[in-house]
Scaffold this active site. Structure first.
Site, PDB file in Angstrom:
ATOM      1  N   PRO A  42       0.788  -1.234   0.000  1.00 50.49           N
ATOM      2  CA  PRO A  42       0.000   0.000   0.000  1.00 50.49           C
ATOM      3  C   PRO A  42       0.821   1.285   0.000  1.00 50.49           C
ATOM      4  CG  PRO A  42       0.102  -0.906   2.186  1.00 50.49           C
ATOM      5  CD  PRO A  42       0.789  -1.906   1.306  1.00 50.49           C
ATOM      6  N   ASP A  66       2.388   1.226 -11.765  1.00 54.26           N
ATOM      7  CA  ASP A  66       1.141   1.989 -11.875  1.00 54.26           C
ATOM      8  C   ASP A  66       1.185   3.166 -10.913  1.00 54.26           C
ATOM      9  OD1 ASP A  66       0.490   0.968  -9.397  1.00 54.26           O
ATOM     10  OD2 ASP A  66      -0.931  -0.503 -10.163  1.00 54.26           O
ATOM     11  N   LYS A  97      -2.760   4.491 -14.951  1.00 51.79           N
ATOM     12  CA  LYS A  97      -3.986   4.759 -15.701  1.00 51.79           C
ATOM     13  C   LYS A  97      -4.792   5.807 -14.955  1.00 51.79           C
ATOM     14  CE  LYS A  97      -4.839   0.613 -15.408  1.00 51.79           C
ATOM     15  NZ  LYS A  97      -5.350  -0.677 -15.170  1.00 51.79           N
ATOM     16  N   GLY A 107       0.337  -1.474  -7.133  1.00 53.41           N
ATOM     17  CA  GLY A 107      -0.013  -1.138  -5.753  1.00 53.41           C
ATOM     18  C   GLY A 107      -0.763  -2.293  -5.098  1.00 53.41           C
ATOM     19  N   GLY A 108      -0.533  -2.493  -3.804  1.00 51.42           N
ATOM     20  CA  GLY A 108      -1.254  -3.537  -3.080  1.00 51.42           C
ATOM     21  C   GLY A 108      -0.885  -4.910  -3.596  1.00 51.42           C
ATOM     22  N   ASP A 109      -1.911  -5.720  -3.871  1.00 55.24           N
ATOM     23  CA  ASP A 109      -1.698  -7.061  -4.417  1.00 55.24           C
ATOM     24  C   ASP A 109      -2.108  -7.053  -5.891  1.00 55.24           C
ATOM     25  OD1 ASP A 109      -1.441 -10.159  -3.721  1.00 55.24           O
ATOM     26  OD2 ASP A 109      -3.130  -9.866  -5.098  1.00 55.24           O
ATOM     27  N   ILE A 114      -5.748  -8.321  -6.508  1.00 52.73           N
ATOM     28  CA  ILE A 114      -6.919  -7.751  -5.851  1.00 52.73           C
ATOM     29  C   ILE A 114      -7.225  -6.428  -6.543  1.00 52.73           C
ATOM     30  CG2 ILE A 114      -7.901  -6.887  -3.691  1.00 52.73           C
ATOM     31  CD1 ILE A 114      -7.365  -9.835  -3.510  1.00 52.73           C
ATOM     32  N   THR A 157      -2.580  -6.101   0.432  1.00 57.80           N
ATOM     33  CA  THR A 157      -3.645  -5.337  -0.191  1.00 57.80           C
ATOM     34  C   THR A 157      -4.137  -4.215   0.733  1.00 57.80           C
ATOM     35  OG1 THR A 157      -5.690  -5.553  -1.418  1.00 57.80           O
ATOM     36  CG2 THR A 157      -5.519  -6.846   0.603  1.00 57.80           C
ATOM     37  N   ALA A 158      -4.728  -3.185   0.119  1.00 59.06           N
ATOM     38  CA  ALA A 158      -5.083  -1.970   0.856  1.00 59.06           C
ATOM     39  C   ALA A 158      -5.955  -2.246   2.092  1.00 59.06           C
ATOM     40  CB  ALA A 158      -5.791  -0.994  -0.081  1.00 59.06           C
ATOM     41  N   MET A 173     -11.916   1.735  -4.234  1.00 59.16           N
ATOM     42  CA  MET A 173     -12.213   2.630  -5.363  1.00 59.16           C
ATOM     43  C   MET A 173     -13.553   3.336  -5.211  1.00 59.16           C
ATOM     44  SD  MET A 173     -10.888   0.327  -8.576  1.00 59.16           S
ATOM     45  CE  MET A 173     -11.542  -1.229  -8.011  1.00 59.16           C
TER      46      MET A 173
HETATM   47  N1  SAH Z   1      -4.314  -3.858  -6.065  1.00 57.46           N
HETATM   48  C1  SAH Z   1      -4.636  -2.838  -5.079  1.00 57.46           C
HETATM   49  C2  SAH Z   1      -5.964  -2.201  -5.340  1.00 57.46           C
HETATM   50  C3  SAH Z   1      -6.045  -1.452  -6.632  1.00 57.46           C
HETATM   51  S1  SAH Z   1      -7.591  -0.644  -6.868  1.00 57.46           S
HETATM   52  C4  SAH Z   1      -4.574  -3.461  -3.688  1.00 57.46           C
HETATM   53  O1  SAH Z   1      -4.484  -4.684  -3.559  1.00 57.46           O
HETATM   54  O2  SAH Z   1      -4.607  -2.703  -2.720  1.00 57.46           O
HETATM   55  C5  SAH Z   1      -7.269   0.936  -6.215  1.00 57.46           C
HETATM   56  C6  SAH Z   1      -7.938   1.133  -4.888  1.00 57.46           C
HETATM   57  O3  SAH Z   1      -7.214   0.486  -3.881  1.00 57.46           O
HETATM   58  C7  SAH Z   1      -8.011   2.565  -4.451  1.00 57.46           C
HETATM   59  O4  SAH Z   1      -9.089   3.251  -5.044  1.00 57.46           O
HETATM   60  C8  SAH Z   1      -8.217   2.397  -2.974  1.00 57.46           C
HETATM   61  O5  SAH Z   1      -9.545   2.045  -2.682  1.00 57.46           O
HETATM   62  C9  SAH Z   1      -7.354   1.207  -2.671  1.00 57.46           C
HETATM   63  N2  SAH Z   1      -6.005   1.581  -2.203  1.00 57.46           N
HETATM   64  C10 SAH Z   1      -4.839   1.300  -2.774  1.00 57.46           C
HETATM   65  N3  SAH Z   1      -3.802   1.767  -2.025  1.00 57.46           N
HETATM   66  C11 SAH Z   1      -4.358   2.348  -0.953  1.00 57.46           C
HETATM   67  C12 SAH Z   1      -3.819   2.991   0.203  1.00 57.46           C
HETATM   68  N4  SAH Z   1      -2.506   3.155   0.382  1.00 57.46           N
HETATM   69  N5  SAH Z   1      -4.703   3.470   1.125  1.00 57.46           N
HETATM   70  C13 SAH Z   1      -6.024   3.311   0.965  1.00 57.46           C
HETATM   71  N6  SAH Z   1      -6.562   2.711  -0.103  1.00 57.46           N
HETATM   72  C14 SAH Z   1      -5.754   2.231  -1.043  1.00 57.46           C
END
Ligand code: SAH
Length: 478
Positions: A237, A260, A282, A312-314, A317, A342-343, A394
């Site tokens: 995150p 990204d 994007k 970002g995140g996983d 997901i 993931t977030a 999102m």
């Molecule tokens: N693959 C990512 C998600 C991508 S979709 C994951 O696993 O986290 C993008 C959404 O993820 C954002 O709109 C938000 O809802 C969330 N997100 C990603 N990073 C974040 C963060 N640092 N803090 C809060 N929400 C986050």
């Protein structure tokens, strides 16, 4: 950068140490171990310095410092206990443009001495820019523990194979991969176990194997380079500490990193310095399209490069990792997927919200909330009944719709909600609110993307808690 780091070759070169006490002795010793020809100038001389001079290890001049002393040396160290004398040395050095270190006095110094981890030929120098020698020492202790004594022998081992590998493997990437194997695989273990002959045997065999593969690939592809590889890496995150070790390794081996918008700069910073970085963020209405990104991955891999697709995140997901591996499969390109935090999981941890605390929830559900029609397709009865924690990704723009659907499903208006914005980053904010107030609270605090909305009574704890692990948790009670 406040200071520019360099490693000086002092073999056989003159260095001047001003001062005759224990500090001067220590500095003279270190400089001598780097091969310098040390002259010590001082008035009252430590016995040990005298002994070293008697053995011919250093030159000793027993008098007070004079500006003319700075004529010849490559480096000057001022280590007297008088700031006035040290300042005079610094001034003379400055006039002669010779780097001068005044021990424990960065104002007077034109160069500062790092804390050193010596695994010659590997050396690690740690500087805190003169702000905290204690911190530098602490960092050194940690690194000392991390880097075992085999590092020096390993570096020499790799060096011994450099010329041969260059002859046998023409391709730079192939060579880099070979050395990566050499320094981490069974040959490295043999070096650690002091079985040098075994290590050489393994290195020879592996080099021959890689040569055969390279020849076969070249023949197959009729001159086009070997197929590359794509790693989908979850960047987590934002906090770089949340990257996995595997993800870190992939980043450090990558020739190109395609990232990204959500992959944090701190994580990108961990990629190899000379790796190409491509921003494929994007943005709504602009930026790269998914099919454009897929094509980019395929194109770089076909050029034989090691590609990291950093997300970002996983990656799987809400990351469209599925579409990317479909494209890679269709193009016959090898890939692997390295998960990330993931977030929702990060938001739970960094806002002290246990997502499935059994006193409140028996399930957690990750949903996308980016459009009202999508929200309509979900059944909110479990979260309304207090059995489930909901994590909405999102969804910042659709919070009024989310509120409405939750209330319609029978959620109590006072059910707790936490909106976690920029989770795990220095600017993390937590807006603690309720279902009824969630849209108004988000608007009042101008919540913006990226944010995850957590719904359910587990989030009640977010109202009162400040979290140690988070960089700077700001909790706003709406
Ligand atoms: N693959 C990512 C998600 C991508 S979709 C994951 O696993 O986290 C993008 C959404 O993820 C954002 O709109 C938000 O809802 C969330 N997100 C990603 N990073 C974040 C963060 N640092 N803090 C809060 N929400 C986050």
């Amino acid at each position: 950068m406040r200071y520019f780091p360099v490693f000086l070759d002092l073999q056989g070169r003159d260095v001047l140490v001003v001062g005759g006490g224990a500090v001067a002795l220590r500095k003279a010793e270190t400089l001598r171990s780097a091969g310098a020809r040390v002259t010590v100038i001082g008035e009252s001389i430590h016995d040990e310095l005298r002994a070293r001079a008697a053995r011919g290890e250093i030159a000793l001049v027993e008098r007070c410092f004079a500006a003319s002393d700075v004529a010849a040396p490559w480096l000057i160290v001022a280590a007297t206990n008088s700031r006035d004398v040290n300042a005079e040395v610094a001034r003379a050095a400055q006039a002669a443009r010779i780097p001068c270190n005044v021990v424990d006095d960065r104002e007077l110094s034109s160069c500062i001495m790092p804390a050193i981890i010596d695994r010659s030929p590997v050396q690690i120098a740690v500087s805190t820019g003169g702000t905290s020698p204690v911190l530098a020492r602490l960092i050194r202790e940690r690194l000392e523990a991390l880097l075992d004594e085999s590092l020096g022998p390993l570096a020499r081992f790799a060096d011994r194979w450099r010329a041969t590998a260059r002859q046998v493997l023409a391709n730079v990437t192939a060579r880099r991969q070979y050395f990566s194997w050499l320094l981490t695989g069974p040959a490295a273990s043999a070096i650690r176990a002091r079985r040098g002959a075994d290590a050489d045997r393994l290195a020879t065999r592996e080099l021959a194997r890689r040569r055969r593969l390279a020849d076969r690939d070249a023949a197959l592809a009729e001159g086009s380079p070997a197929a590359g590889h794509v790693s989908l890496v979850g960047a987590g995150p934002g906090d770089p500490g949340l990257l996995t070790l595997k993800g870190l390794r992939a980043l450090q081996e990558a020739d190109v990193v395609i990232h990204d918008r959500l992959a944090s700069p701190d994580v990108l910073e961990l990629a190899r310095r000379d790796a190409e970085r491509i921003d494929a963020g994007k943005r709504p209405g602009a930026g790269a399209t998914q099919s454009g990104i897929n094509a980019l991955l395929v194109e770089h891999a076909r050029r034989g490069r090691r590609v990291v697709r950093l997300k970002g995140g996983d990656p799987f997901i809400f990351g469209r990792g599925g579409e990317e591996i479909d494209a890679l499969r269709a193009a016959g390109i090898s890939f692997d997927v390295i998960p990330g935090i993931t977030a929702a999981v990060a938001a739970g941890a960094y806002a002290a919200i246990p997502l499935t605390d059994r006193r409140h929830a028996q399930a957690v559900r990750l949903i996308t909330g980016n459009d009202a029609a999508v929200l309509d397709a979900f059944d909110f009865s479990d979260v309304a009944a207090g059995r489930e924690t909901l994590a909405v990704y999102m969804g910042v723009a659709q919070l009024p719709a989310l509120r409405e659907r939750l209330l319609r499903a029978g959620a109590p208006p006072a059910l707790h909600v936490a909106i976690v914005e920029n989770s795990s980053r220095a600017n993390q904010r937590v807006v603690a609110t309720t279902v009824d107030d969630l849209a108004a609270a988000a608007a009042a605090h101008r919540v913006s993307s990226p944010a995850v909305t957590l719904v359910g009574s587990v989030t009640a704890s977010a109202t009162a808690t400040s979290v140690e692990s988070a960089p700077k948790p700001i909790v706003l009670n709406a």
